[in-house]
Structure formats: C-alpha cells, structure tokens
Design a protein around this motif. Structure first.
Motif, PDB file in Angstrom:
ATOM      1  N   THR A 116     -42.311 -30.030 -28.559  1.00  0.00           N
ATOM      2  CA  THR A 116     -43.008 -31.224 -28.096  1.00  0.00           C
ATOM      3  C   THR A 116     -44.205 -31.544 -28.987  1.00  0.00           C
ATOM      4  OG1 THR A 116     -44.380 -29.896 -26.613  1.00  0.00           O
ATOM      5  CG2 THR A 116     -42.349 -30.854 -25.691  1.00  0.00           C
ATOM      6  N   HIS A 117     -44.649 -30.533 -29.733  1.00  0.00           N
ATOM      7  CA  HIS A 117     -45.840 -30.673 -30.575  1.00  0.00           C
ATOM      8  C   HIS A 117     -45.656 -29.882 -31.870  1.00  0.00           C
ATOM      9  CE1 HIS A 117     -47.329 -31.696 -26.583  1.00  0.00           C
ATOM     10  NE2 HIS A 117     -48.316 -32.329 -27.185  1.00  0.00           N
ATOM     11  N   GLN A 133     -43.534 -25.798 -28.216  1.00  0.00           N
ATOM     12  CA  GLN A 133     -43.228 -26.501 -26.969  1.00  0.00           C
ATOM     13  C   GLN A 133     -44.374 -26.271 -25.992  1.00  0.00           C
ATOM     14  OE1 GLN A 133     -39.468 -25.412 -25.262  1.00  0.00           O
ATOM     15  NE2 GLN A 133     -39.843 -26.500 -23.356  1.00  0.00           N
ATOM     16  N   LEU A 134     -44.980 -27.330 -25.511  1.00  0.00           N
ATOM     17  CA  LEU A 134     -46.044 -27.222 -24.521  1.00  0.00           C
ATOM     18  C   LEU A 134     -45.426 -26.837 -23.179  1.00  0.00           C
ATOM     19  CD1 LEU A 134     -49.058 -27.718 -23.814  1.00  0.00           C
ATOM     20  CD2 LEU A 134     -48.392 -30.051 -23.220  1.00  0.00           C
ATOM     21  N   SER A 193     -50.814 -26.346 -19.133  1.00  0.00           N
ATOM     22  CA  SER A 193     -52.145 -26.730 -19.591  1.00  0.00           C
ATOM     23  C   SER A 193     -53.155 -26.517 -18.472  1.00  0.00           C
ATOM     24  CB  SER A 193     -52.164 -28.177 -20.078  1.00  0.00           C
ATOM     25  OG  SER A 193     -51.831 -29.056 -19.032  1.00  0.00           O
ATOM     26  N   GLY A 239     -55.522 -27.229 -26.790  1.00  0.00           N
ATOM     27  CA  GLY A 239     -54.528 -28.282 -26.684  1.00  0.00           C
ATOM     28  C   GLY A 239     -54.943 -29.597 -27.316  1.00  0.00           C
ATOM     29  N   LEU A 258     -53.324 -30.015 -30.874  1.00  0.00           N
ATOM     30  CA  LEU A 258     -51.877 -30.119 -31.091  1.00  0.00           C
ATOM     31  C   LEU A 258     -51.498 -31.541 -31.498  1.00  0.00           C
ATOM     32  CD1 LEU A 258     -50.567 -28.090 -28.032  1.00  0.00           C
ATOM     33  CD2 LEU A 258     -50.492 -27.395 -30.441  1.00  0.00           C
ATOM     34  N   SER A 297     -48.751 -34.286 -31.262  1.00  0.00           N
ATOM     35  CA  SER A 297     -47.608 -34.627 -30.422  1.00  0.00           C
ATOM     36  C   SER A 297     -46.456 -35.156 -31.261  1.00  0.00           C
ATOM     37  CB  SER A 297     -48.035 -35.696 -29.411  1.00  0.00           C
ATOM     38  OG  SER A 297     -46.975 -36.007 -28.562  1.00  0.00           O
ATOM     39  N   GLN A 329     -41.009 -38.768 -28.966  1.00  0.00           N
ATOM     40  CA  GLN A 329     -39.798 -38.501 -28.204  1.00  0.00           C
ATOM     41  C   GLN A 329     -38.956 -39.769 -28.161  1.00  0.00           C
ATOM     42  OE1 GLN A 329     -39.190 -35.345 -27.007  1.00  0.00           O
ATOM     43  NE2 GLN A 329     -41.065 -34.830 -28.091  1.00  0.00           N
TER      44      GLN A 329
END
Length: 165
Positions: free
Chosen positions: A9-10, A39-40, A43, A62, A65, A67, A70
C-alpha cells in the motif's frame, strides 16, 4: 504454516526509514531499505505498523510513508461502450438545471434553506470536462464514464467494494 497475501500500500521513502518494535521510540529496530514496498496493517496516531513481503513487520513514522496509487473500484471488469454520449449529457444538464432553479429560488428568497435542502436532496450529478475529455457520473448505473468526444467507456464504479474475508 499460515500464508498471507502481500499487497503493498506504501513505499519507504528514498532515504530509508527507521523502525521500532512497537509504537515506542525507546525500542529501535532494523531500518527499512529505500523504496521498499510495504503494506500498512495498523496505525496509532502518527505511528504505522507495516508488513514487508517476507512477513516481517515493524512500526514506523507513518507520516513518512509514500502512498501507492490504487486502482479505482470496478476497473477489473472489461470496458463497455455506449455509442452516443449525448443522452447522458442531457440527463446531467437536466439535473444541473433543476439544481440551478432551486438555487435561484433560494437566492431570491422564494425558498428557505430547509426547503432548499429538502428539494435538492435527491439531485445527483457529476461531471468533469477538460478540453475534449469528460468524466461523467451516472448514479443509476453506479458508474463513472470517460468520454473521448465520440463514445463513453466505463471508467470506474461508485459501488462500495465488497468486504474481504
């Protein structure tokens, strides 16, 4: 042995990223390599727990990161075509004209705010026009369409994606 599906995801920023065993700066761990896909998974405030492709996880800042974009929901289906974009444009024009009429009534004092809200509650439209390209929303079909000036093609759905097990 349990298997997992890794879906990045990041990406770790270009300078790498320090890690911690928990969301606590007193527990440093091994830093992550620059541009590593992660992958996150969790959080807590500015803290983010990330998972690496090898199954290792750690906590990071965080906010740092990067992103990953998607795909819009619904793009896994084949593109569809509608021969003529004009019927959809006419529908959008009618919805916009209805909204404009209610707005004029509100501005002229012929409607109060609560009545305006009530009469426009079901008005829905969406359009972005940029030169010869247009993205048009059809809520009856639950889809955004892309128009190249000649034809409409499904771009994305507005349906909520299904919950993964």
């Amino acid at each position: 042995m349990d298997t997992f599906e890794f879906r990045p995801t990041h990406v770790v920023p270009a300078e790498g990223l320090p890690t911690w065993a928990g969301p606590d700066p007193s527990e440093p761990s091994t830093p992550l390599d620059p541009l590593l896909p992660v992958q996150l998974t969790d959080s807590r405030g500015d803290w983010a727990r990330v998972l690496c492709s090898n199954g290792w996880s750690a906590w990071v800042d965080g906010r740092l990161l990067v992103s990953l974009p998607q795909r819009p929901p619904g793009t896994e289906h084949p593109l569809t075509r509608t021969a003529d974009p004009r019927p959809m444009l006419a529908k959008l024009e009618r919805a916009l004209a209805e909204y404009r009429a209610r707005l004029d009534e509100l501005a002229d004092g012929r409607l109060d705010l609560e009545t305006f809200r009530s009469r426009t509650r079901d008005v829905r439209l969406g359009a972005v026009v940029d030169g010869d390209a247009a993205w048009l929303l059809d809520l009856e079909q639950g889809r955004w369409f892309y128009c190249d000036g000649a034809q409409l093609r499904t771009y994305a759905t507005v349906d909520v994606p299904p919950v993964e097990p």
